[in-house]
Design an enzyme around this catalytic site. Structure first.
Site, PDB file in Angstrom:
ATOM      1  N   ARG A   1      12.009  -6.066   5.186  1.00  0.00           N
ATOM      2  CA  ARG A   1      12.010  -4.770   4.505  1.00  0.00           C
ATOM      3  C   ARG A   1      12.689  -3.675   5.330  1.00  0.00           C
ATOM      4  O   ARG A   1      12.669  -3.711   6.554  1.00  0.00           O
ATOM      5  CB  ARG A   1      10.592  -4.349   4.107  1.00  0.00           C
ATOM      6  CG  ARG A   1       9.701  -4.006   5.259  1.00  0.00           C
ATOM      7  CD  ARG A   1       8.287  -3.696   4.779  1.00  0.00           C
ATOM      8  NE  ARG A   1       7.430  -3.331   5.892  1.00  0.00           N
ATOM      9  CZ  ARG A   1       6.148  -3.030   5.785  1.00  0.00           C
ATOM     10  NH1 ARG A   1       5.555  -3.032   4.608  1.00  0.00           N
ATOM     11  NH2 ARG A   1       5.452  -2.710   6.861  1.00  0.00           N
TER      12      ARG A   1
ATOM     13  N   ARG B   1      -0.537  -8.182  13.601  1.00  0.00           N
ATOM     14  CA  ARG B   1      -1.118  -7.200  12.671  1.00  0.00           C
ATOM     15  C   ARG B   1      -2.006  -7.900  11.635  1.00  0.00           C
ATOM     16  O   ARG B   1      -3.049  -7.374  11.236  1.00  0.00           O
ATOM     17  CB  ARG B   1       0.002  -6.394  12.001  1.00  0.00           C
ATOM     18  CG  ARG B   1       0.645  -5.397  12.987  1.00  0.00           C
ATOM     19  CD  ARG B   1       2.044  -4.971  12.587  1.00  0.00           C
ATOM     20  NE  ARG B   1       2.113  -4.294  11.325  1.00  0.00           N
ATOM     21  CZ  ARG B   1       3.240  -4.160  10.606  1.00  0.00           C
ATOM     22  NH1 ARG B   1       4.377  -4.667  11.056  1.00  0.00           N
ATOM     23  NH2 ARG B   1       3.229  -3.511   9.475  1.00  0.00           N
TER      24      ARG B   1
ATOM     25  N   LYS C   1       0.836  -1.214   0.000  1.00  0.00           N
ATOM     26  CA  LYS C   1       0.000   0.000   0.000  1.00  0.00           C
ATOM     27  C   LYS C   1       0.870   1.264   0.000  1.00  0.00           C
ATOM     28  O   LYS C   1       0.639   2.184  -0.770  1.00  0.00           O
ATOM     29  CB  LYS C   1      -0.927   0.028   1.233  1.00  0.00           C
ATOM     30  CG  LYS C   1      -1.851  -1.174   1.353  1.00  0.00           C
ATOM     31  CD  LYS C   1      -2.835  -1.027   2.509  1.00  0.00           C
ATOM     32  CE  LYS C   1      -2.185  -1.007   3.886  1.00  0.00           C
ATOM     33  NZ  LYS C   1      -1.553  -2.284   4.283  1.00  0.00           N
TER      34      LYS C   1
ATOM     35  N   ARG D   1      -9.556   1.153   9.145  1.00  0.00           N
ATOM     36  CA  ARG D   1      -9.189  -0.221   9.488  1.00  0.00           C
ATOM     37  C   ARG D   1     -10.290  -0.918  10.287  1.00  0.00           C
ATOM     38  O   ARG D   1     -10.147  -2.088  10.610  1.00  0.00           O
ATOM     39  CB  ARG D   1      -7.935  -0.192  10.359  1.00  0.00           C
ATOM     40  CG  ARG D   1      -6.626  -0.502   9.621  1.00  0.00           C
ATOM     41  CD  ARG D   1      -5.536  -0.332  10.643  1.00  0.00           C
ATOM     42  NE  ARG D   1      -4.325  -1.014  10.389  1.00  0.00           N
ATOM     43  CZ  ARG D   1      -3.245  -0.486   9.828  1.00  0.00           C
ATOM     44  NH1 ARG D   1      -3.289   0.737   9.344  1.00  0.00           N
ATOM     45  NH2 ARG D   1      -2.134  -1.173   9.733  1.00  0.00           N
TER      46      ARG D   1
ATOM     47  N   ARG E   1      11.280  -0.612  10.578  1.00  0.00           N
ATOM     48  CA  ARG E   1      10.190  -0.317  11.503  1.00  0.00           C
ATOM     49  C   ARG E   1      10.262  -1.240  12.709  1.00  0.00           C
ATOM     50  O   ARG E   1      10.517  -2.434  12.564  1.00  0.00           O
ATOM     51  CB  ARG E   1       8.846  -0.504  10.792  1.00  0.00           C
ATOM     52  CG  ARG E   1       8.475   0.712   9.960  1.00  0.00           C
ATOM     53  CD  ARG E   1       7.244   0.494   9.164  1.00  0.00           C
ATOM     54  NE  ARG E   1       6.135  -0.094   9.912  1.00  0.00           N
ATOM     55  CZ  ARG E   1       4.916  -0.223   9.427  1.00  0.00           C
ATOM     56  NH1 ARG E   1       4.645   0.195   8.200  1.00  0.00           N
ATOM     57  NH2 ARG E   1       3.961  -0.769  10.148  1.00  0.00           N
TER      58      ARG E   1
HETATM   59  P1  AMP Z   1       0.801   0.749   9.266  1.00  0.00           P
HETATM   60  O1  AMP Z   1       1.956   1.653   9.019  1.00  0.00           O
HETATM   61  O2  AMP Z   1      -0.409   1.113   8.471  1.00  0.00           O
HETATM   62  O3  AMP Z   1       1.171  -0.707   9.075  1.00  0.00           O
HETATM   63  O4  AMP Z   1       0.405   0.918  10.801  1.00  0.00           O
HETATM   64  C1  AMP Z   1       1.307   0.608  11.841  1.00  0.00           C
HETATM   65  C2  AMP Z   1       0.558   0.485  13.150  1.00  0.00           C
HETATM   66  O5  AMP Z   1      -0.052   1.749  13.479  1.00  0.00           O
HETATM   67  C3  AMP Z   1      -0.584  -0.519  13.155  1.00  0.00           C
HETATM   68  O6  AMP Z   1      -0.161  -1.837  13.429  1.00  0.00           O
HETATM   69  C4  AMP Z   1      -1.483   0.052  14.267  1.00  0.00           C
HETATM   70  O7  AMP Z   1      -0.955  -0.242  15.540  1.00  0.00           O
HETATM   71  C5  AMP Z   1      -1.342   1.556  14.044  1.00  0.00           C
HETATM   72  N1  AMP Z   1      -2.348   2.074  13.075  1.00  0.00           N
HETATM   73  C6  AMP Z   1      -2.111   2.613  11.848  1.00  0.00           C
HETATM   74  N2  AMP Z   1      -3.241   2.983  11.257  1.00  0.00           N
HETATM   75  C7  AMP Z   1      -4.245   2.659  12.106  1.00  0.00           C
HETATM   76  C8  AMP Z   1      -5.663   2.762  12.049  1.00  0.00           C
HETATM   77  N3  AMP Z   1      -6.294   3.274  10.974  1.00  0.00           N
HETATM   78  N4  AMP Z   1      -6.366   2.331  13.136  1.00  0.00           N
HETATM   79  C9  AMP Z   1      -5.767   1.824  14.216  1.00  0.00           C
HETATM   80  N5  AMP Z   1      -4.439   1.673  14.326  1.00  0.00           N
HETATM   81  C10 AMP Z   1      -3.666   2.086  13.286  1.00  0.00           C
END
Ligand code: AMP
Length: 214
Positions: free
Chosen positions: A126, A171, A13, A87, A160
């Site tokens: 990554r 996740r 994404k 989400r 990360r």
């Molecule tokens: P991402 O970078 O999208 O993989 O997000 C990393 C982490 O941030 C996720 O595993 C969640 O803990 C938190 N996070 C990101 N976006 C959301 C969202 N829309 N709702 C809830 N938690 C989020």
């Protein structure tokens, strides 16, 4: 045009959002990036979010929807690419309200469909250039000169904190339990498009461009 990119962690994404920004003048609204910035800054939101993110669980709907609302108010140029948001069903409702209040609409919801068996390896390996953000992978894409970014020449890279196997597993579980149910929600509204994300990045980008049209 405003779109949502949906898909599990590691589906691509973020990479595809970056490319659409470059070609279409759209802006990427990544709640993950916003939360990581808040954690780094040590803001109240960051302090609250850190442990939840480290566990691979979801931060509260109210926090992330407030971040999106603030970001929308800063202007979205050629359109918004929602990456990692919504989400949950509550976030999808909140997004509908946030858009409506600003006279905006959703044009497409694109699911990047990937083989989940390969995801843990894909995410665990990554890393990115700390300076320009170019993405690399231990197995699939190493810099041409070891330790030097192909794009900007920087020698600093970062990973990360939540890209470890147990966290990726959590996740993925969160994705299945809370995010995947959004697919039928958007399908019912006629907004859902599915793109096969298990191909070369350039082929996926071309397919996305085709779906979005001119
Ligand atoms: P991402 O970078 O999208 O993989 O997000 C990393 C982490 O941030 C996720 O595993 C969640 O803990 C938190 N996070 C990101 N976006 C959301 C969202 N829309 N709702 C809830 N938690 C989020």
């Amino acid at each position: 045009m405003n779109i949502i990119l949906l898909g599990p962690p590691g589906a691509g994404k973020g990479t595809q959002a970056q490319r659409l920004m470059a070609t279409r003048g759209m802006v990427q609204l990544s709640t993950g990036d916003m939360l990581r910035a808040a954690v780094k800054a040590g803001s109240p939101v960051g302090l609250q979010a850190k442990a939840v993110m480290d566990a691979g669980e979801l931060v509260s709907d109210a926090i992330v929807s407030a971040l999106i609302g603030e970001r929308l108010d800063q202007g979205i140029g050629g359109g918004a690419i929602f990456d990692g948001y919504p989400r949950t069903a509550a976030q999808a409702d909140a997004l509908d309200a946030l858009l409506e209040a600003r006279g905006l609409t959703l044009d497409h919801v694109i699911e990047l469909e990937v083989d989940e068996a390969a995801l843990i390896e894909r995410v665990e390996g990554r890393y990115t250039c700390a300076k320009c953000g170019e993405g690399y992978h231990d197995r699939f894409k190493q810099p041409k000169v070891a330790g030097v970014c192909d794009v900007c020449g920087s020698t600093e890279f970062k990973r990360r904190a939540d890209d470890t196997a147990p966290t990726v597993k959590a996740r993925l579980d969160a994705y299945h339990a809370q995010t995947a149910p959004l697919l039928p929600y958007y399908k019912k509204q006629g907004l859902l498009r599915v793109v096969d994300g298990d191909r070369d990045m350039d082929v996926v980008t071309a397919d996305l461009e085709r779906v979005l049209g001119v």
